[in-house]
Design a protein around this motif. Sequence first.
Motif, PDB file in Angstrom:
ATOM      1  N   VAL A   1     -39.544  67.383  51.073  1.00 13.10           N
ATOM      2  CA  VAL A   1     -39.722  65.999  50.617  1.00 13.10           C
ATOM      3  C   VAL A   1     -39.570  65.032  51.785  1.00 13.10           C
ATOM      4  N   PHE A   2     -38.556  65.260  52.617  1.00 14.01           N
ATOM      5  CA  PHE A   2     -38.364  64.381  53.774  1.00 14.01           C
ATOM      6  C   PHE A   2     -39.443  64.596  54.832  1.00 14.01           C
ATOM      7  N   ASP A   3     -40.045  65.770  54.854  1.00 10.17           N
ATOM      8  CA  ASP A   3     -41.148  66.011  55.770  1.00 10.17           C
ATOM      9  C   ASP A   3     -42.356  65.162  55.385  1.00 10.17           C
ATOM     10  N   PHE A   4     -42.449  64.814  54.106  1.00 14.45           N
ATOM     11  CA  PHE A   4     -43.480  63.871  53.675  1.00 14.45           C
ATOM     12  C   PHE A   4     -43.095  62.443  54.016  1.00 14.45           C
ATOM     13  N   ILE A   5     -41.845  62.067  53.702  1.00 15.96           N
ATOM     14  CA  ILE A   5     -41.410  60.684  53.904  1.00 15.96           C
ATOM     15  C   ILE A   5     -41.353  60.326  55.384  1.00 15.96           C
ATOM     16  N   MET A   6     -40.652  61.178  56.137  1.00 12.66           N
ATOM     17  CA  MET A   6     -40.451  60.923  57.565  1.00 12.66           C
ATOM     18  C   MET A   6     -40.628  62.233  58.330  1.00 12.66           C
TER      19      MET A   6
ATOM     20  N   ILE B   1     -50.403  74.696  49.082  1.00  8.44           N
ATOM     21  CA  ILE B   1     -51.596  73.915  49.425  1.00  8.44           C
ATOM     22  C   ILE B   1     -51.411  72.455  49.022  1.00  8.44           C
ATOM     23  N   GLY B   2     -50.768  72.244  47.864  1.00  7.19           N
ATOM     24  CA  GLY B   2     -50.546  70.878  47.400  1.00  7.19           C
ATOM     25  C   GLY B   2     -49.691  70.067  48.350  1.00  7.19           C
ATOM     26  N   ALA B   3     -48.581  70.664  48.806  1.00  5.00           N
ATOM     27  CA  ALA B   3     -47.693  69.960  49.730  1.00  5.00           C
ATOM     28  C   ALA B   3     -48.399  69.658  51.046  1.00  5.00           C
ATOM     29  N   LYS B   4     -49.121  70.616  51.562  1.00  4.77           N
ATOM     30  CA  LYS B   4     -49.843  70.400  52.825  1.00  4.77           C
ATOM     31  C   LYS B   4     -50.908  69.318  52.666  1.00  4.77           C
ATOM     32  N   GLY B   5     -51.568  69.299  51.492  1.00 10.30           N
ATOM     33  CA  GLY B   5     -52.591  68.295  51.264  1.00 10.30           C
ATOM     34  C   GLY B   5     -52.018  66.891  51.201  1.00 10.30           C
ATOM     35  N   VAL B   6     -50.917  66.732  50.471  1.00 13.42           N
ATOM     36  CA  VAL B   6     -50.273  65.424  50.354  1.00 13.42           C
ATOM     37  C   VAL B   6     -49.825  64.913  51.720  1.00 13.42           C
ATOM     38  N   LYS B   7     -49.310  65.792  52.541  1.00  9.00           N
ATOM     39  CA  LYS B   7     -48.788  65.379  53.847  1.00  9.00           C
ATOM     40  C   LYS B   7     -49.886  65.031  54.838  1.00  9.00           C
ATOM     41  N   CYS B   8     -51.122  65.361  54.488  1.00  7.60           N
ATOM     42  CA  CYS B   8     -52.249  64.991  55.351  1.00  7.60           C
ATOM     43  C   CYS B   8     -52.704  63.547  55.123  1.00  7.60           C
ATOM     44  N   ILE B   9     -52.271  62.963  54.012  1.00  8.71           N
ATOM     45  CA  ILE B   9     -52.670  61.585  53.708  1.00  8.71           C
ATOM     46  C   ILE B   9     -51.968  60.627  54.658  1.00  8.71           C
ATOM     47  N   ARG B  10     -52.731  59.792  55.307  1.00  7.65           N
ATOM     48  CA  ARG B  10     -52.166  58.839  56.268  1.00  7.65           C
ATOM     49  C   ARG B  10     -51.744  57.559  55.552  1.00  7.65           C
ATOM     50  N   ALA B  11     -50.545  57.109  55.856  1.00  4.70           N
ATOM     51  CA  ALA B  11     -50.024  55.872  55.257  1.00  4.70           C
ATOM     52  C   ALA B  11     -48.978  55.270  56.188  1.00  4.70           C
ATOM     53  N   LYS B  12     -48.914  53.934  56.200  1.00 12.23           N
ATOM     54  CA  LYS B  12     -47.930  53.257  57.049  1.00 12.23           C
ATOM     55  C   LYS B  12     -46.512  53.411  56.496  1.00 12.23           C
ATOM     56  N   LYS B  13     -46.418  53.473  55.174  1.00 14.94           N
ATOM     57  CA  LYS B  13     -45.096  53.615  54.539  1.00 14.94           C
ATOM     58  C   LYS B  13     -45.200  54.658  53.439  1.00 14.94           C
ATOM     59  N   ARG B  14     -44.136  55.441  53.296  1.00 20.03           N
ATOM     60  CA  ARG B  14     -44.153  56.518  52.299  1.00 20.03           C
ATOM     61  C   ARG B  14     -42.890  56.472  51.447  1.00 20.03           C
ATOM     62  N   ILE B  15     -43.086  56.700  50.157  1.00 22.79           N
ATOM     63  CA  ILE B  15     -41.965  56.697  49.202  1.00 22.79           C
ATOM     64  C   ILE B  15     -42.115  57.928  48.308  1.00 22.79           C
ATOM     65  N   ALA B  16     -41.008  58.604  48.044  1.00 21.97           N
ATOM     66  CA  ALA B  16     -41.023  59.759  47.142  1.00 21.97           C
ATOM     67  C   ALA B  16     -40.026  59.501  46.013  1.00 21.97           C
ATOM     68  N   MET B  17     -40.487  59.661  44.779  1.00 21.66           N
ATOM     69  CA  MET B  17     -39.630  59.466  43.614  1.00 21.66           C
ATOM     70  C   MET B  17     -39.479  60.789  42.875  1.00 21.66           C
ATOM     71  N   THR B  18     -38.252  61.135  42.527  1.00 22.05           N
ATOM     72  CA  THR B  18     -38.004  62.378  41.813  1.00 22.05           C
ATOM     73  C   THR B  18     -36.641  62.341  41.134  1.00 22.05           C
ATOM     74  N   GLY B  19     -36.536  63.063  40.048  1.00 20.56           N
ATOM     75  CA  GLY B  19     -35.237  63.214  39.386  1.00 20.56           C
ATOM     76  C   GLY B  19     -34.543  64.478  39.827  1.00 20.56           C
ATOM     77  N   THR B  20     -35.273  65.344  40.546  1.00 21.35           N
ATOM     78  CA  THR B  20     -34.701  66.620  40.983  1.00 21.35           C
ATOM     79  C   THR B  20     -35.089  66.887  42.435  1.00 21.35           C
ATOM     80  N   PRO B  21     -34.421  66.225  43.396  1.00 20.58           N
ATOM     81  CA  PRO B  21     -34.762  66.446  44.809  1.00 20.58           C
ATOM     82  C   PRO B  21     -34.516  67.872  45.263  1.00 20.58           C
ATOM     83  N   ILE B  22     -33.542  68.545  44.625  1.00 21.22           N
ATOM     84  CA  ILE B  22     -33.272  69.949  44.940  1.00 21.22           C
ATOM     85  C   ILE B  22     -33.126  70.708  43.636  1.00 21.22           C
TER      86      ILE B  22
END
Length: 211
Positions: A99-104, A68-89
């Motif tokens: 993560v890339f589904d959020f960014i692009m 639910i959290g991931a789906k909620g975040v991806k519903c937020i509309r923004a012109k530019k998106r950035i994701a920061m993490t120390g553990t992408p996988i």
Amino acid sequence: EKFTPELTVQPLIGIPAQRQAILNDINNIDILLTTYSMIRRDVDLYNDVEFEYCILDESQHVKNPMSIGAKGVKCIRAKKRIAMTGTPIENNIVELWSVFDFIMPGFFGSLNKFNKRFNHNEFDDPEVTRALRTMTTPFIIRRVKSEVLEELPDKIITKMDCDLTKEQKELYMAYLTDARKQIETNMLSSRNVCRRLQRRQWKNRIIQRDR
């Protein structure tokens, strides 16, 4: 306060009505701060809001595309998106897709298409690794600790031998015998057998730790 004192920062807090009022005044706010748990509750409040930037910190929180959290975040509309993490996988490459589904959105195609192309092998595939690195490198800025915290001392690695218990040895030898048979009958390559044995060693460690 240190780097951008001229920007106004507003945490999205309070009861739902108060949070709605904050969003209604979004044009007078430079930076809006919220949490992943709050986004799950407030996803409908963002329907009429478009941000210039949407920046995720600790973006591994959206690694599960079905959550639910991931789906909620991806519903937020923004012109530019950035994701920061120390553990992408952390566990599997589907997390990278999420993560890339959020960014692009659409960069990797659908999750089903991504799994068919990249996530069809039980073991690590060098070709898959190279293909993913080629696709994602232009969009990733990576920092290592030596570049950020120069005062840190060099990492110290200490190797310690630990003998297997009797139960672990019996389990490992039984698996090794089976692996040899599979190599002889061309059911598995030697490389895949070695990887399986490494995983078996890790499971042995878990058995010992649980005791």
